[in-house]
Enzyme design. Structure first.
Site, PDB file in Angstrom:
ATOM      1  N   ASP A  68       0.846  -1.193   0.000  1.00 13.41           N
ATOM      2  CA  ASP A  68       0.000   0.000   0.000  1.00 13.41           C
ATOM      3  C   ASP A  68       0.883   1.246   0.000  1.00 13.41           C
ATOM      4  OD1 ASP A  68      -2.395   1.746   0.755  1.00 13.41           O
ATOM      5  OD2 ASP A  68      -3.276  -0.244   0.911  1.00 13.41           O
ATOM      6  N   HIS A  88      -4.036   5.946   3.104  1.00  9.25           N
ATOM      7  CA  HIS A  88      -4.730   4.708   2.761  1.00  9.25           C
ATOM      8  C   HIS A  88      -4.129   3.492   3.476  1.00  9.25           C
ATOM      9  CE1 HIS A  88      -6.079   1.365   0.107  1.00  9.25           C
ATOM     10  NE2 HIS A  88      -7.119   2.145  -0.154  1.00  9.25           N
ATOM     11  N   ASN A  94     -14.244  -0.634  -7.429  1.00  8.96           N
ATOM     12  CA  ASN A  94     -15.358   0.237  -7.028  1.00  8.96           C
ATOM     13  C   ASN A  94     -16.111   0.837  -8.214  1.00  8.96           C
ATOM     14  OD1 ASN A  94     -14.352  -0.152  -4.427  1.00  8.96           O
ATOM     15  ND2 ASN A  94     -13.143   1.725  -4.478  1.00  8.96           N
ATOM     16  N   SER A 122     -11.400  -1.643  -0.819  1.00  8.04           N
ATOM     17  CA  SER A 122     -10.166  -1.655  -0.024  1.00  8.04           C
ATOM     18  C   SER A 122     -10.468  -1.956   1.435  1.00  8.04           C
ATOM     19  CB  SER A 122      -9.476  -0.290  -0.085  1.00  8.04           C
ATOM     20  OG  SER A 122      -8.740  -0.116  -1.251  1.00  8.04           O
TER      21      SER A 122
END
Length: 302
Positions: free
Chosen positions: A54, A87, A178, A241
């Site tokens: 990430d 994130h 998404n 996520s």
């Protein structure tokens, strides 16, 4: 050796919205919904190592201080994998935060997070860095890899890295994307060697933004999820996520109890134990249920 840098339209972190928010009771709704607190007397994911590929992590966050391994920074070698986006810290919080008195508790509060920084401040990555990240996780003994990102096109090199990890017994959990697609999901979640995760909301329905279809293995809470953020803060975010981090934490709980389980066995256990979703008639889809997950293992003698 670096491949062409990919922008957000090709490889992206699977997050749709974010808002700053403080947490008050220590247990976010998603963690409660999947029934993690009900199994903490039996398993907390102790010593299970999770590589989070990430944007890095906030090493000073009070909810994460006891849960972080050194990790690696693939963008700036020699520098620690500090999060400059938020994130990665959010994902790590849902998986393994362990400070309910002053913030929150994650799904597997005694699991260990290795931040593998492959995404820059803008959430962009090189495919070659993702491949190196997967290989690093295998070499450094990760039990689980959390991949809360995706790309629209198939990469043979990335597939080969996923297969290498799978063959070493590493469980890879990946977000579906998404784009509200009904029959398609992003790579690497679409590879059969991963556990592909879609997102639900607090009504136990598929979140409107979540990709769906036959490639999804399981759904988990991903809408308006509060977790750790930069500078000791907490933010609310939505996306597959966030759902993926719930499943990675659940796998850590499972592995503490049954460390011999192979990736295909874990995927089977998750699918056999999921709770049917509302308004999903005729579709064999379900949401993560950690109590049932452990019951399936116990009853099957695995």
């Amino acid at each position: 050796m670096n491949s062409k840098p990919l922008n957000d339209s090709n490889i992206q972190l699977h997050t749709s919205t974010r808002n700053k928010k403080l947490i008050n009771n220590g247990i976010p709704w998603g963690i409660d919904t999947v029934r993690a607190p009900q199994v903490w007397q039996y398993t907390t994911g102790r010593q299970i190592k999770i590589g989070v590929i990430d944007t890095g992590i906030d090493f000073q966050h009070p909810a994460l201080k006891g849960s972080i391994l050194p990790g690696i920074n693939l963008i700036n070698r020699g520098m620690p994998p500090l999060d400059d986006n938020g994130h990665g810290t959010h994902i790590a919080g849902t998986i393994a935060a362990s400070n309910p008195a002053h913030g929150m508790i994650g799904i597997a509060p005694h699991a260990l997070i290795a931040p593998v920084k492959a995404f820059d401040q803008n959430g962009s990555a090189y495919v070659s860095d993702i491949i190196q990240a997967i290989d690093w996780c295998v070499r450094n003994g990760m039990d689980v890899i959390n991949m809360s990102f995706g790309m629209k096109t198939r990469s043979k090199a990335m597939l080969n890295a996923v297969i290498r990890a799978y063959n070493k017994g590493v469980i890879i959990v990946a977000s579906s994307g998404n784009e509200s697609k009904k029959k398609s999901i992003d790579y690497p979640a679409r590879y059969p060697h991963t556990i592909a995760v879609g997102a639900t909301n607090s009504l136990r329905k598929v979140a409107p933004f979540s990709n769906q279809g036959i490639y999804i293995d399981i759904f988990a809470p991903g809408d308006r999820i509060v977790s750790a953020w930069l500078n000791g803060d907490y933010h609310e975010m939505s996306g597959t996520s966030m759902a993926t981090s719930h499943v990675s934490g659940a796998v850590a709980l499972l592995l503490e109890r049954s460390p011999h389980l192979k990736p295909n066995e874990i995927k089977s256990i998750l699918k056999r134990s999921m709770q049917p979703l509302k308004y999903a008639k005729g579709r064999r889809v379900g949401e993560l249920d950690i109590v049932k997950m452990l019951e399936v293992v116990q009853n099957s003698g695995l």
